[in-house]
Write an enzyme that holds these catalytic residues in place. Sequence first.
Site, PDB file in Angstrom:
ATOM      1  N   ASP A  46       8.356 -33.389 -19.530  1.00 32.82           N
ATOM      2  CA  ASP A  46       8.616 -31.952 -19.389  1.00 32.82           C
ATOM      3  C   ASP A  46       7.919 -31.156 -20.489  1.00 32.82           C
ATOM      4  OD1 ASP A  46       9.791 -29.838 -18.010  1.00 32.82           O
ATOM      5  OD2 ASP A  46      11.773 -30.776 -17.985  1.00 32.82           O
ATOM      6  N   ASP A  71      10.849 -24.814 -11.291  1.00 26.01           N
ATOM      7  CA  ASP A  71      11.851 -25.648 -10.634  1.00 26.01           C
ATOM      8  C   ASP A  71      12.153 -25.139  -9.232  1.00 26.01           C
ATOM      9  OD1 ASP A  71      11.970 -26.937 -13.044  1.00 26.01           O
ATOM     10  OD2 ASP A  71      13.939 -26.178 -13.613  1.00 26.01           O
TER      11      ASP A  71
END
Length: 260
Positions: free
Chosen positions: A136, A192
């Site tokens: 990430d 997301d």
Amino acid sequence: YDNGVGQTPPMGWTTWCTDNGLIPCENDFCNETEIRSIALAMSTNGMKELGYNYINLDDCWAGERLSNGTITADPTRFPSGMENLANYVHSLGLKLGLYTDVGNVTCHGNRPGSYGYYQQDADTYASWGIDYVKMDWCDHPSEYSAQQLYTAMSQALNNTGRPMFFAICEWGLYSPWEWAPEIANSWRVGPDHLPLWWTPRTQQDPGQGQGDANIIEHMAGLSPYASPGAWNDPDFLMIGEWTYIEKSIDYQTEFSFWCL
């Protein structure tokens, strides 16, 4: 990107946004019992035969670092250890993936990121028998570019000698499709995904929303960048998550486009 894996897009199950009695996506949870249960189910319900063979732990598994810097699994959630869990998953013909972050701290769980430990973490993952690594973008060090940081982790993974699917997750901020095919097996193209058909644009990405339609439209021109071993990542499927908002036709459309 030819590291011996990812000749087809990865399919499987992830702990992210799983229903654990809390608000979906609010608290990413996982433990050894859950992972073993999911692995057993996937190996017996026909999903494995259809190609769903990855079980990926998102921002929920890591414990503290030892005094020598070695990352550990949360001993309460994974009392048998990650190597033992990987062996079990492999015994069922499936693969195990883990999450980490380019910075010092992960996005959701405030757990140790990999910055300063790229090679050490890669070596640890390899020793455990990990098959997939998602990285990430939270808490990233500002003095380096996304390409520099992810290239460093790519090299670290390759140095281990164990083929591990490498999934970049910098939310599509820096057009990863232009540079990631040389260093990674997949790259997130945007923010997301949410279980909604459409959302307004967010601040997490280069002006893209988080709904099904937003992602489909955004990916319309990205297919030329994909090839065996290197894939655009629209984020994971969220079919059936918020049935009180989305309709079945939305889910059918989502699944169909994700198959492309």
